[in-house]
Motif scaffolding. Structure first.
Motif, PDB file in Angstrom:
ATOM      1  N   LYS A   1      22.860  26.781  78.841  1.00  0.00           N
ATOM      2  CA  LYS A   1      23.191  28.154  78.376  1.00  0.00           C
ATOM      3  C   LYS A   1      25.411  28.572  78.719  1.00  0.00           C
ATOM      4  CE  LYS A   1      19.631  30.879  80.118  1.00  0.00           C
ATOM      5  NZ  LYS A   1      19.224  31.196  79.905  1.00  0.00           N
ATOM      6  N   GLU A   2      25.710  27.549  78.437  1.00  0.00           N
ATOM      7  CA  GLU A   2      26.947  27.668  78.584  1.00  0.00           C
ATOM      8  C   GLU A   2      27.560  26.894  77.884  1.00  0.00           C
ATOM      9  OE1 GLU A   2      28.771  25.606  81.254  1.00  0.00           O
ATOM     10  OE2 GLU A   2      27.220  26.456  82.986  1.00  0.00           O
ATOM     11  N   ASP A   3      27.350  26.423  76.848  1.00  0.00           N
ATOM     12  CA  ASP A   3      27.723  25.842  75.158  1.00  0.00           C
ATOM     13  C   ASP A   3      26.867  26.562  74.326  1.00  0.00           C
ATOM     14  OD1 ASP A   3      29.702  22.643  75.999  1.00  0.00           O
ATOM     15  OD2 ASP A   3      26.849  22.335  76.526  1.00  0.00           O
ATOM     16  N   LYS A   4      27.621  26.592  73.521  1.00  0.00           N
ATOM     17  CA  LYS A   4      27.769  27.444  71.268  1.00  0.00           C
ATOM     18  C   LYS A   4      27.000  26.580  70.803  1.00  0.00           C
ATOM     19  CE  LYS A   4      28.207  30.839  74.728  1.00  0.00           C
ATOM     20  NZ  LYS A   4      29.206  31.722  73.952  1.00  0.00           N
ATOM     21  N   MET A   5      26.645  27.185  69.602  1.00  0.00           N
ATOM     22  CA  MET A   5      26.542  26.500  68.561  1.00  0.00           C
ATOM     23  C   MET A   5      27.532  26.384  67.573  1.00  0.00           C
ATOM     24  SD  MET A   5      23.304  27.396  67.350  1.00  0.00           S
ATOM     25  CE  MET A   5      23.173  29.678  67.185  1.00  0.00           C
ATOM     26  N   LEU A   6      28.014  25.120  66.735  1.00  0.00           N
ATOM     27  CA  LEU A   6      29.583  24.974  66.217  1.00  0.00           C
ATOM     28  C   LEU A   6      28.896  25.413  64.982  1.00  0.00           C
ATOM     29  CD1 LEU A   6      30.822  22.176  67.857  1.00  0.00           C
ATOM     30  CD2 LEU A   6      32.075  24.324  67.852  1.00  0.00           C
TER      31      LEU A   6
ATOM     32  N   PHE B   1      21.516  25.811  53.776  1.00  0.00           N
ATOM     33  CA  PHE B   1      21.389  26.617  54.030  1.00  0.00           C
ATOM     34  C   PHE B   1      22.528  26.093  55.609  1.00  0.00           C
ATOM     35  CE2 PHE B   1      22.463  28.524  58.695  1.00  0.00           C
ATOM     36  CZ  PHE B   1      22.599  30.383  57.879  1.00  0.00           C
ATOM     37  N   GLU B   2      23.220  26.398  55.186  1.00  0.00           N
ATOM     38  CA  GLU B   2      24.797  25.870  56.228  1.00  0.00           C
ATOM     39  C   GLU B   2      25.809  26.390  56.914  1.00  0.00           C
ATOM     40  OE1 GLU B   2      27.366  21.542  56.944  1.00  0.00           O
ATOM     41  OE2 GLU B   2      26.841  22.702  54.398  1.00  0.00           O
ATOM     42  N   ILE B   3      26.176  26.321  57.671  1.00  0.00           N
ATOM     43  CA  ILE B   3      26.960  28.032  58.418  1.00  0.00           C
ATOM     44  C   ILE B   3      27.691  27.381  59.252  1.00  0.00           C
ATOM     45  CG2 ILE B   3      25.943  29.247  59.632  1.00  0.00           C
ATOM     46  CD1 ILE B   3      26.792  32.032  58.500  1.00  0.00           C
ATOM     47  N   TYR B   4      29.327  27.601  59.584  1.00  0.00           N
ATOM     48  CA  TYR B   4      29.942  27.340  61.058  1.00  0.00           C
ATOM     49  C   TYR B   4      29.853  27.949  61.786  1.00  0.00           C
ATOM     50  CZ  TYR B   4      30.849  23.411  58.361  1.00  0.00           C
ATOM     51  OH  TYR B   4      30.090  21.958  58.190  1.00  0.00           O
ATOM     52  N   ILE B   5      30.168  28.294  62.972  1.00  0.00           N
ATOM     53  CA  ILE B   5      30.518  29.688  63.870  1.00  0.00           C
ATOM     54  C   ILE B   5      31.910  29.672  64.339  1.00  0.00           C
ATOM     55  CG2 ILE B   5      29.490  30.341  65.578  1.00  0.00           C
ATOM     56  CD1 ILE B   5      26.977  29.706  64.662  1.00  0.00           C
ATOM     57  N   LYS B   6      32.545  30.664  64.541  1.00  0.00           N
ATOM     58  CA  LYS B   6      34.061  31.083  65.307  1.00  0.00           C
ATOM     59  C   LYS B   6      33.374  30.869  66.869  1.00  0.00           C
ATOM     60  CE  LYS B   6      35.709  34.601  62.007  1.00  0.00           C
ATOM     61  NZ  LYS B   6      35.940  35.545  62.173  1.00  0.00           N
ATOM     62  N   GLN B   7      34.549  29.901  67.730  1.00  0.00           N
ATOM     63  CA  GLN B   7      34.145  30.006  69.034  1.00  0.00           C
ATOM     64  C   GLN B   7      35.708  30.786  69.443  1.00  0.00           C
ATOM     65  OE1 GLN B   7      31.559  28.514  69.742  1.00  0.00           O
ATOM     66  NE2 GLN B   7      31.407  27.850  68.062  1.00  0.00           N
TER      67      GLN B   7
ATOM     68  N   ILE C   1      34.160  18.941  64.027  1.00  0.00           N
ATOM     69  CA  ILE C   1      34.797  20.535  63.330  1.00  0.00           C
ATOM     70  C   ILE C   1      35.625  20.845  64.972  1.00  0.00           C
ATOM     71  CG2 ILE C   1      34.153  22.755  63.326  1.00  0.00           C
ATOM     72  CD1 ILE C   1      30.432  21.345  63.285  1.00  0.00           C
ATOM     73  N   LEU C   2      36.617  21.562  64.130  1.00  0.00           N
ATOM     74  CA  LEU C   2      37.812  21.971  65.080  1.00  0.00           C
ATOM     75  C   LEU C   2      37.551  23.220  64.746  1.00  0.00           C
ATOM     76  CD1 LEU C   2      40.655  19.983  62.890  1.00  0.00           C
ATOM     77  CD2 LEU C   2      39.646  19.379  65.176  1.00  0.00           C
ATOM     78  N   LYS C   3      38.479  23.367  66.413  1.00  0.00           N
ATOM     79  CA  LYS C   3      38.265  25.499  66.651  1.00  0.00           C
ATOM     80  C   LYS C   3      39.204  26.453  65.241  1.00  0.00           C
ATOM     81  CE  LYS C   3      40.024  28.812  69.626  1.00  0.00           C
ATOM     82  NZ  LYS C   3      40.346  28.986  71.568  1.00  0.00           N
ATOM     83  N   GLU C   4      40.329  25.760  65.218  1.00  0.00           N
ATOM     84  CA  GLU C   4      41.000  26.102  64.087  1.00  0.00           C
ATOM     85  C   GLU C   4      40.008  26.023  62.144  1.00  0.00           C
ATOM     86  OE1 GLU C   4      42.220  28.778  64.203  1.00  0.00           O
ATOM     87  OE2 GLU C   4      42.270  28.823  65.956  1.00  0.00           O
ATOM     88  N   GLY C   5      41.734  24.696  61.946  1.00  0.00           N
ATOM     89  CA  GLY C   5      40.938  24.086  60.988  1.00  0.00           C
ATOM     90  C   GLY C   5      40.581  24.830  59.552  1.00  0.00           C
ATOM     91  N   SER C   6      40.424  23.972  58.552  1.00  0.00           N
ATOM     92  CA  SER C   6      40.081  24.687  56.957  1.00  0.00           C
ATOM     93  C   SER C   6      38.831  25.656  56.940  1.00  0.00           C
ATOM     94  CB  SER C   6      40.355  23.443  55.891  1.00  0.00           C
ATOM     95  OG  SER C   6      39.714  22.768  55.885  1.00  0.00           O
ATOM     96  N   MET C   7      37.587  24.925  57.716  1.00  0.00           N
ATOM     97  CA  MET C   7      36.651  25.072  57.315  1.00  0.00           C
ATOM     98  C   MET C   7      36.219  27.270  57.457  1.00  0.00           C
ATOM     99  SD  MET C   7      33.919  22.582  59.608  1.00  0.00           S
ATOM    100  CE  MET C   7      34.304  21.308  58.955  1.00  0.00           C
ATOM    101  N   VAL C   8      35.583  27.715  56.740  1.00  0.00           N
ATOM    102  CA  VAL C   8      35.412  28.710  57.183  1.00  0.00           C
ATOM    103  C   VAL C   8      34.158  28.889  57.847  1.00  0.00           C
ATOM    104  CG1 VAL C   8      34.306  31.412  55.407  1.00  0.00           C
ATOM    105  CG2 VAL C   8      36.116  29.406  54.546  1.00  0.00           C
ATOM    106  N   LYS C   9      34.376  30.142  58.897  1.00  0.00           N
ATOM    107  CA  LYS C   9      33.133  30.007  60.208  1.00  0.00           C
ATOM    108  C   LYS C   9      33.185  32.276  60.271  1.00  0.00           C
ATOM    109  CE  LYS C   9      36.063  26.686  62.555  1.00  0.00           C
ATOM    110  NZ  LYS C   9      36.919  26.138  61.536  1.00  0.00           N
ATOM    111  N   THR C  10      32.621  32.069  60.574  1.00  0.00           N
ATOM    112  CA  THR C  10      31.575  33.181  60.965  1.00  0.00           C
ATOM    113  C   THR C  10      31.302  34.188  61.740  1.00  0.00           C
ATOM    114  OG1 THR C  10      30.007  34.776  59.862  1.00  0.00           O
ATOM    115  CG2 THR C  10      29.087  32.525  60.556  1.00  0.00           C
ATOM    116  N   GLU C  11      31.042  34.946  62.599  1.00  0.00           N
ATOM    117  CA  GLU C  11      31.095  35.483  63.641  1.00  0.00           C
ATOM    118  C   GLU C  11      29.120  34.494  64.469  1.00  0.00           C
ATOM    119  OE1 GLU C  11      32.452  36.789  66.008  1.00  0.00           O
ATOM    120  OE2 GLU C  11      34.392  37.208  64.910  1.00  0.00           O
ATOM    121  N   GLU C  12      29.137  34.724  65.446  1.00  0.00           N
ATOM    122  CA  GLU C  12      27.893  34.192  65.966  1.00  0.00           C
ATOM    123  C   GLU C  12      26.634  34.977  65.481  1.00  0.00           C
ATOM    124  OE1 GLU C  12      25.847  32.454  69.943  1.00  0.00           O
ATOM    125  OE2 GLU C  12      26.453  34.603  70.115  1.00  0.00           O
ATOM    126  N   LYS C  13      26.778  36.848  65.606  1.00  0.00           N
ATOM    127  CA  LYS C  13      26.094  37.356  64.935  1.00  0.00           C
ATOM    128  C   LYS C  13      25.368  37.011  63.638  1.00  0.00           C
ATOM    129  CE  LYS C  13      25.244  42.206  64.850  1.00  0.00           C
ATOM    130  NZ  LYS C  13      25.195  43.699  64.596  1.00  0.00           N
TER     131      LYS C  13
END
Length: 222
Positions: free
Chosen positions: A47-52, A70-76, A89-101
């Motif tokens: 319930k509290e944690d999210k997917m990275l 398939f591989e995708i990184y999610i914004k936090q 996986i860092l909060k910012e970093g160089s990985m391209v991240k997308t919205e959870e939806k």
């Protein structure tokens, strides 16, 4: 609030996903599409944690199709720095991240009606379903196989009450742990373990998809 909640209807991407299950064709072990997947998360609280990130690879006829992956990184919004040492996986970093939806939409488009495979699948399924719930959507409709449970169907399992970690099964089946603790890497490793388990079971008896799906100790999420 989402428009489809106001109107008590579902968005097109969900309807397209559900449409894949309209055909009640019999699924066979050698012809079915399997999607082996894994999630990296901020923690272990559903319930509290999210997917990275979500990583997945497909297979058909006992062959892993690395081209169909398939591989995708999610914004936090929030971040647990204590888990970075595990997944890197860092909060910012160089990985391209997308919205959870968007990540969930793309995952649904990728898996379609495939049979899902994961190690300790209840957790990964729960994390995906929790994301769907935040969008006001039902749970995944796919059939699910857990390599931890499947391993217990083999003669290699010496303790039915033990929870076998992915690293342990890598040792049992002599699988190298490349890219361990990345979603895509763990998905590929789990795919190799799945093939080893199926091969072990097929060596001793005729095997069907129903044999794999049957779990006499089924409870909870699976």
């Amino acid at each position: 609030m989402f428009d489809w909640l106001k109107n008590k209807t579902y968005p097109d991407f969900w309807n397209e996903y559900v449409h894949h299950f309209k055909d009640k064709k019999e699924q066979e072990l050698n012809t079915s599409r399997f999607v082996v997947f894994d999630t990296e998360t901020t923690g272990l609280h559903i319930k509290e944690d999210k997917m990275l990130s979500i990583g997945a690879v497909s297979m058909t006829g006992n062959v892993i199709d690395v081209a169909d992956s398939f591989e995708i990184y999610i914004k936090q919004e929030s971040f647990n720095t204590q888990t970075v040492a595990i997944h890197g996986i860092l909060k910012e970093g160089s990985m391209v991240k997308t919205e959870e939806k968007e990540a969930v939409v793309l995952f649904l488009q990728y898996i379609k009606d495939a049979i899902l495979v994961a190690h300790h699948a209840a957790f990964d399924m729960a994390m995906i379903n929790e994301s769907l719930a935040r969008l006001g959507l039902p749970k995944l409709k796919n059939k699910v196989l857990d390599t931890g449970i499947l391993f217990k169907k083999t003669a290699l399992c010496k303790d039915q009450n033990k929870q076998y970690a992915l690293d342990v099964l890598c040792e049992v089946f002599h699988i190298k742990k490349h890219d361990r603790h990345t979603a895509a890497g763990d998905a590929f490793i789990t795919g190799l373990i799945f093939l080893k388990i199926v091969g072990t079971l097929m060596a001793s008896r005729k095997l069907t998809l129903k044999d794999l799906l049957y779990n006499r100790n089924r409870r909870g999420l699976l």
